[in-house]
Design a protein around this motif. Structure first.
Motif, PDB file in Angstrom:
ATOM      1  N   HIS A 190      -1.703  -1.368   2.347  1.00 11.70           N
ATOM      2  CA  HIS A 190      -0.803  -2.534   2.011  1.00 11.70           C
ATOM      3  C   HIS A 190       0.474  -2.238   1.482  1.00 11.70           C
ATOM      4  O   HIS A 190       1.523  -2.635   1.400  1.00 11.70           O
ATOM      5  N   GLU A 191       0.332  -0.928   0.798  1.00 12.91           N
ATOM      6  CA  GLU A 191       1.639  -0.691   0.171  1.00 12.91           C
ATOM      7  C   GLU A 191       2.697  -0.051   1.250  1.00 12.91           C
ATOM      8  O   GLU A 191       3.918   0.563   0.620  1.00 12.91           O
ATOM      9  N   GLY A 192       2.359   0.189   2.355  1.00 14.68           N
ATOM     10  CA  GLY A 192       2.973   0.824   3.429  1.00 14.68           C
ATOM     11  C   GLY A 192       3.201   2.367   3.669  1.00 14.68           C
ATOM     12  O   GLY A 192       4.157   3.003   4.278  1.00 14.68           O
ATOM     13  N   THR A 193       2.169   2.756   3.021  1.00 13.60           N
ATOM     14  CA  THR A 193       1.988   4.307   3.332  1.00 13.60           C
ATOM     15  C   THR A 193       1.180   4.445   4.774  1.00 13.60           C
ATOM     16  O   THR A 193       0.299   3.852   5.084  1.00 13.60           O
ATOM     17  N   ASN A 194       1.950   5.546   5.398  1.00 12.77           N
ATOM     18  CA  ASN A 194       1.329   5.997   6.821  1.00 12.77           C
ATOM     19  C   ASN A 194       0.868   7.206   6.745  1.00 12.77           C
ATOM     20  O   ASN A 194       1.674   8.366   6.532  1.00 12.77           O
ATOM     21  N   ILE A 195      -0.256   7.284   6.994  1.00 16.36           N
ATOM     22  CA  ILE A 195      -1.058   8.697   7.272  1.00 16.36           C
ATOM     23  C   ILE A 195      -1.400   8.989   8.826  1.00 16.36           C
ATOM     24  O   ILE A 195      -2.199   8.049   9.242  1.00 16.36           O
ATOM     25  N   LEU A 196      -1.188  10.062   9.385  1.00 22.05           N
ATOM     26  CA  LEU A 196      -1.442  10.404  10.827  1.00 22.05           C
ATOM     27  C   LEU A 196      -2.416  11.332  10.638  1.00 22.05           C
ATOM     28  O   LEU A 196      -2.359  12.271   9.811  1.00 22.05           O
ATOM     29  N   GLY A 225      -6.579   0.167  19.687  1.00 23.93           N
ATOM     30  CA  GLY A 225      -7.003  -1.019  19.302  1.00 23.93           C
ATOM     31  C   GLY A 225      -6.693  -0.740  17.611  1.00 23.93           C
ATOM     32  O   GLY A 225      -6.801   0.400  17.058  1.00 23.93           O
ATOM     33  N   LYS A 226      -6.472  -2.031  16.921  1.00 17.21           N
ATOM     34  CA  LYS A 226      -6.295  -1.953  15.437  1.00 17.21           C
ATOM     35  C   LYS A 226      -7.726  -2.356  14.881  1.00 17.21           C
ATOM     36  O   LYS A 226      -8.456  -3.088  15.269  1.00 17.21           O
ATOM     37  N   PHE A 227      -8.006  -1.726  13.805  1.00 18.00           N
ATOM     38  CA  PHE A 227      -9.389  -2.170  12.930  1.00 18.00           C
ATOM     39  C   PHE A 227      -8.814  -2.297  11.496  1.00 18.00           C
ATOM     40  O   PHE A 227      -8.163  -1.503  10.880  1.00 18.00           O
ATOM     41  N   THR A 228      -8.916  -3.537  10.894  1.00 15.66           N
ATOM     42  CA  THR A 228      -8.587  -3.961   9.459  1.00 15.66           C
ATOM     43  C   THR A 228      -9.814  -4.020   8.803  1.00 15.66           C
ATOM     44  O   THR A 228     -10.580  -4.696   8.895  1.00 15.66           O
ATOM     45  N   TYR A 229      -9.797  -3.278   7.563  1.00 15.72           N
ATOM     46  CA  TYR A 229     -11.222  -3.583   6.460  1.00 15.72           C
ATOM     47  C   TYR A 229     -10.521  -4.308   5.496  1.00 15.72           C
ATOM     48  O   TYR A 229      -9.474  -3.922   4.952  1.00 15.72           O
ATOM     49  N   PRO A 230     -11.463  -5.111   4.875  1.00 18.24           N
ATOM     50  CA  PRO A 230     -12.542  -5.573   5.457  1.00 18.24           C
ATOM     51  C   PRO A 230     -12.641  -6.616   6.365  1.00 18.24           C
ATOM     52  O   PRO A 230     -13.595  -7.251   6.768  1.00 18.24           O
ATOM     53  N   THR A 231     -11.428  -7.256   6.896  1.00 19.42           N
ATOM     54  CA  THR A 231     -11.072  -8.077   7.763  1.00 19.42           C
ATOM     55  C   THR A 231     -12.308  -7.985   8.930  1.00 19.42           C
ATOM     56  O   THR A 231     -12.850  -9.205   9.404  1.00 19.42           O
ATOM     57  N   SER A 258       5.652  -2.704  12.788  1.00 16.40           N
ATOM     58  CA  SER A 258       5.914  -3.820  12.112  1.00 16.40           C
ATOM     59  C   SER A 258       4.587  -4.596  11.360  1.00 16.40           C
ATOM     60  O   SER A 258       4.841  -5.728  10.690  1.00 16.40           O
ATOM     61  N   GLU A 259       3.610  -4.087  11.519  1.00 11.52           N
ATOM     62  CA  GLU A 259       2.368  -4.261  10.589  1.00 11.52           C
ATOM     63  C   GLU A 259       2.617  -4.601   9.439  1.00 11.52           C
ATOM     64  O   GLU A 259       2.992  -3.654   8.649  1.00 11.52           O
ATOM     65  N   ALA A 260       2.362  -5.753   8.652  1.00  9.82           N
ATOM     66  CA  ALA A 260       2.557  -6.005   7.215  1.00  9.82           C
ATOM     67  C   ALA A 260       0.972  -6.047   6.883  1.00  9.82           C
ATOM     68  O   ALA A 260       0.439  -6.996   7.153  1.00  9.82           O
ATOM     69  N   VAL A 261       0.505  -4.971   6.133  1.00 12.41           N
ATOM     70  CA  VAL A 261      -1.003  -5.062   5.977  1.00 12.41           C
ATOM     71  C   VAL A 261      -1.286  -5.898   4.646  1.00 12.41           C
ATOM     72  O   VAL A 261      -0.513  -5.609   3.536  1.00 12.41           O
ATOM     73  N   LYS A 262      -2.346  -6.694   4.742  1.00 12.39           N
ATOM     74  CA  LYS A 262      -2.528  -7.709   3.512  1.00 12.39           C
ATOM     75  C   LYS A 262      -2.994  -6.829   2.423  1.00 12.39           C
ATOM     76  O   LYS A 262      -3.642  -5.975   2.604  1.00 12.39           O
ATOM     77  N   GLU A 263      -2.731  -7.410   1.184  1.00 18.72           N
ATOM     78  CA  GLU A 263      -3.164  -6.933   0.006  1.00 18.72           C
ATOM     79  C   GLU A 263      -4.914  -6.853  -0.125  1.00 18.72           C
ATOM     80  O   GLU A 263      -5.300  -8.032   0.393  1.00 18.72           O
TER      81      GLU A 263
END
Length: 355
Positions: free
Chosen positions: A54-60, A320-326, A31-36
């Motif tokens: 941000h574009e919705g690509t998921n890498i594991l 936990g989630k980490f968002t860069y650069p937030t 459900s996470e919408a990654v900001k531009e």
């Protein structure tokens, strides 16, 4: 609905309990919408990372869904184990898994690529491979030669796999995956055949068994060092690439063993890579390699002004989630605590002084 004790079995307990977080994190990631201008990632334990752009690509990357020791057995190390080869130990390594399973691999969705750093089983996992193969038919499987060979043995179709060596680049939708040299000397003394002697022989070709990765997104870049030890070559990688966040396999090495990066070398790695944030991982998973990551923060505080560090450490928590650069200036993660809606409706207690 309540059950009878006669209906409860070991099998029902396992299915009702594991993974301990159920699909809680699966749902959060989906459900996470990654900001531009940003990228988000979640720590899945050990060096396992879920990266989302941000574009919705998921890498594991490097998700491990296995366990460490589950029995004392005969108390002896398996012949030919890399730790035995490294230091001549004989007693069993007490490497109990210390972290819960925070994600359900068989409920993963929308994975565009499974990327693995090296051949060790706490990074190259058959359960993860099976789940991604079954649930995400378009996903690519990216790794060095021997990682891909293992996937092929497990039944992953060759057309799904991509072999990489240092210098190669693979485009996964909007994310550019750059393979770089790995510095995992433990991998070099890993050999499945206990009858093979490595002494006085040329070492394996590191490029075939392990690589580091740089994930370049429109919101920044992530350097994943796998299980690399400290190397002066980190400075070369830092010269040649823009690196925003770096992950390193941190831990407290037992006597006679050098398998994890120490706190001082975590800082050296970040400085050499010209990174903006350094995050320790892997220290969480093995009982016999656990370390306090705040040691990194304290040494950073001690040195940062004198050495003019241009990066900050970040102490994460599994799940936990980490968002860069937030989150680049946060230093430490904490889970959402909730209860911000306290007393938003009338509480129900026998009388106010109950509180």
């Amino acid at each position: 609905m309540s059950k009878s004790v006669n209906e409860v079995t070991k099998e029902s307990w396992v299915l009702d309990t594991f993974p301990e977080w159920g699909t809680y994190l699966n749902e959060e990631i989906e459900s996470e919408a990654v900001k531009e201008g940003t990228f988000a990632m979640w720590w899945l334990g050990c060096t396992g990372i879920w990266l989302k752009s941000h574009e919705g690509t998921n890498i594991l990357c490097d998700l491990w869904c296995g366990t460490g020791k589950r029995t004392h057995g005969n108390g002896m190390m398996k012949k030919g184990h890399q730790m035995m080869r490294m230091s001549g130990v004989q007693k069993m390594q007490p490497n109990l898994r210390t972290q819960p399973f925070v994600i359900d691999p068989f409920e993963v969705k929308n994975v565009d690529a499974l990327v693995v750093t090296h051949i060790h089983s706490d990074h190259l996992d058959i359960n993860t491979a099976a789940a991604v193969h079954q649930n995400c038919p378009e996903a690519k499987f990216v790794g060095p030669k021997e990682v891909v060979n293992t996937w092929l043995k497990w039944g992953i179709p060759e057309e799904k796999t991509i072999v990489v060596k240092p210098g190669d680049e693979v485009k996964i939708k909007d994310i550019n995956v750059v393979a770089l040299e790995a510095f995992d000397r433990t991998a070099l003394v890993t050999c499945e055949d206990p009858e093979v002697t490595l002494k006085d022989k040329l070492p394996q070709d590191m490029d075939q068994i392990a690589v580091n990765y740089l994930f370049e997104t429109t919101g920044g870049s992530l350097y994943h060092a796998g299980d690399s030890h400290y190397s002066n070559m980190f400075a070369k990688h830092g010269n040649e690439h823009k690196i925003d966040v770096c992950l390193g396999a941190y831990g407290e090495n037992p006597r006679g063993i050098t398998d994890k990066v120490t706190s001082v070398d975590m800082l050296r790695m970040a400085e050499s890579l010209n990174a903006k944030v350094v995050i320790p991982v892997h220290y969480d998973i093995w009982a016999n390699f656990m370390a306090d990551p705040k040691e990194i923060t304290e040494i950073w505080k001690f040195k940062k002004d004198r050495l003019k560090y241009e990066f900050k450490p970040y102490i994460w928590q599994v799940g936990g989630k980490f968002t860069y650069p937030t989150n680049k200036d946060d230093l430490e993660f904490n889970f959402y605590r909730g209860f911000e809606d306290a007393f938003s409706v009338e509480n129900d207690t026998p009388f106010p002084s109950f509180l």
